[in-house]
Motif scaffolding. Structure first.
Motif, PDB file in Angstrom:
ATOM      1  N   ILE A 111       0.886  -0.944  -0.182  1.00 11.71           N
ATOM      2  CA  ILE A 111      -0.036  -0.097  -0.126  1.00 11.71           C
ATOM      3  C   ILE A 111       0.871   1.216   0.032  1.00 11.71           C
ATOM      4  CG2 ILE A 111      -1.992  -1.050   0.964  1.00 11.71           C
ATOM      5  CD1 ILE A 111      -1.083   0.069   3.835  1.00 11.71           C
ATOM      6  N   VAL A 115      -2.505   5.574   1.185  1.00  9.69           N
ATOM      7  CA  VAL A 115      -3.421   4.832   1.553  1.00  9.69           C
ATOM      8  C   VAL A 115      -3.592   4.801   3.197  1.00  9.69           C
ATOM      9  CG1 VAL A 115      -4.065   2.366   2.029  1.00  9.69           C
ATOM     10  CG2 VAL A 115      -3.689   3.349  -0.490  1.00  9.69           C
ATOM     11  N   LEU A 186      -5.652   0.989  -6.941  1.00  7.35           N
ATOM     12  CA  LEU A 186      -5.659   2.008  -6.173  1.00  7.35           C
ATOM     13  C   LEU A 186      -6.584   3.123  -6.313  1.00  7.35           C
ATOM     14  CD1 LEU A 186      -1.292   2.436  -6.213  1.00  7.35           C
ATOM     15  CD2 LEU A 186      -2.927   1.427  -4.083  1.00  7.35           C
ATOM     16  N   TYR A 190      -8.583   4.290  -3.041  1.00  7.07           N
ATOM     17  CA  TYR A 190      -8.826   5.667  -2.526  1.00  7.07           C
ATOM     18  C   TYR A 190     -10.080   6.173  -2.414  1.00  7.07           C
ATOM     19  CZ  TYR A 190      -3.694   6.084  -3.661  1.00  7.07           C
ATOM     20  OH  TYR A 190      -2.197   5.870  -3.901  1.00  7.07           O
TER      21      TYR A 190
END
Length: 215
Positions: A111, A115, A186, A190
């Motif tokens: 990560i 994050v 990602l 998010y």
């Protein structure tokens, strides 16, 4: 008159709100620990299981509140406010669980700092929501009502911080990430993390409305 006296009054709604808040704090902290220890598979799974357990415990409380609403003639605050608040709180924990599961489903191996920052803000929002909820049973005290509003304002600020982190994270992601699969993963993470703070702000708005009407 006799009919009204025989019907249940009040109910333990504030106690149930607090119980749900305790589950939210537990879930928030376990989720934060999951992200902080993400590189350790054992700990990652352990904290993911704790998030699940907190969400299941909160579901039971939500069901009990909704059941009690059908049995209680006179409630301590407006029935729609009770229903809206408990379900909005439940949505927060559902989202923590959703992100935890999505990290596993998407096979996210590592990560980013963004994050971690968004997860930290989400966890703090969850804890502040639980704190605000814990004050609802004492709104007749003016100082408590003021403290509740201030806590809601803290949640609003945390949500604004999350918005800024989100925008920066997206900008960096689209400028620097070359692997399209990682970019898609990602981006989804998010957005889900930022949605937790959005939902916490929704809860804060409901609480502020309760304060205005009942203090």
């Amino acid at each position: 008159m006799l009919f009204g006296k025989l019907l249940p009054r009040e109910g333990n709604f504030f106690e149930l709100f607090n119980k749900h808040g305790e589950a939210m704090v537990a879930g928030s902290r376990s989720f934060q620990s999951l992200l902080q220890n993400y590189g350790d598979t054992y700990l990652r799974e352990k904290y993911a299981a704790e998030v699940d357990a907190a969400e299941h415990a909160a579901d039971k409380v939500t069901a009990e509140v909704n059941r009690l609403l059908h049995k209680t003639f006179i409630t301590p605050i407006d029935r729609e406010q009770i229903h809206g608040l408990i379900n909005a709180m439940d949505d927060v924990l559902d989202l923590f669980q959703d992100v935890s599961e999505t990290l596993a489903l998407y096979d996210v191996r590592s990560i980013t700092e963004e994050v971690l920052r968004l997860g930290d803000l989400a966890a703090k929002c969850g804890e502040r929501v639980a704190h605000a909820v814990s004050l609802l049973g004492k709104l007749s005290d003016h100082s408590v009502a003021e403290a509740t509003v201030k806590t809601c304002e803290e949640i609003d600020r945390l949500e604004s911080d999350a918005d800024r982190v989100m925008r920066s994270a997206m900008s960096r992601l689209f400028r620097e990430e070359q692997d399209m699969r990682e970019l898609i993963k990602l981006k989804a993470i998010y957005e889900m993390l930022e949605s937790i703070t959005d939902k916490c702000e929704d809860v804060a708005n409901l609480i502020e409305g309760i304060v205005l009407e009942n203090s």
